[in-house]
Design an enzyme around this catalytic site. Sequence first.
Site, PDB file in Angstrom:
ATOM      1  CB  SER A 132      -0.873   0.011   1.261  1.00 50.55           C
ATOM      2  OG  SER A 132      -1.499   1.260   1.465  1.00 50.55           O
ATOM      3  CE1 TYR A 145      -4.192  -2.101   4.934  1.00 54.20           C
ATOM      4  CE2 TYR A 145      -3.211   0.040   4.491  1.00 54.20           C
ATOM      5  CZ  TYR A 145      -3.761  -1.147   4.033  1.00 54.20           C
ATOM      6  OH  TYR A 145      -3.869  -1.383   2.686  1.00 54.20           O
TER       7      TYR A 145
END
Length: 268
Positions: A132, A145
């Site tokens: 990401s 995350y």
Amino acid sequence: MQKTIFITGASSGLGKSTAKLFQSKGWQVIATMRNPEKETELNQLENVIVLQLDVSNSEQIKATIKNVTDKYAVDVVLNNAGYGLIGALESLEEEQIERQIETNLFGVIKVSKAFISHFREKKSGTFINVTSTFGLMGFPTCSIYSATKFAVDGFSESLASELVQFGVQVKVVAPGGMQTDFAVRSMEVGQHPAYEKLTTEVSKGYSAEKLENYTKAEDVAQIIYQAATDNKNQLRYVAGNDANALYDERLKLGAETQVQNIKTMFTF
């Protein structure tokens, strides 16, 4: 000769788009997901095999991958399965934190480990790990995350050097925002009254208006296909206009300056 890709998290979003793209290019696709009985599209396509796999289940990982490698010569493994856990750290329960790490990090490590001997013995193969933008830079409410995605990036970089002697490549695809239902289907959100203003401000990035400007999953799938087929000795592929802009900013300004700029944005 037909090539084969093994994909985790193929039930929707980027995983499904990638499965469909590779199938359209003539590949054999092994599409795995937690609930294959709910799949109504991929199992209708030629050269697509749909299998059950929960990447948080160690025994299922070992059994499924042994079954696959006994039958097929897999060329590419796409570690795509994952979800977002968003919220200030103080708002998150320990069980949520552990589940996020189990899925997003340990799942990638365990699936990769199960495939390494297969690639090593055939002296070829490529791991492509989906991270990401927030695996390249930190952002408020994304601490856990980001912890998992930064970890996958570091894991991938280290593993790439470890396996190069066997002709095996490891690559990372780091998307930014995507036009999928990720924010609804694959995101948990923690709430805490002390961070209400921060959460409200950050959540603007997931608005319908913002989503319209994000990259389509099909376009990120194209970058995954590029990574799988370009024969380049390249580690990272940043995917999406927003991702590239943020990463370019980090490279230009330096990590420290970018961090200070983000802090300024959220100093209330």
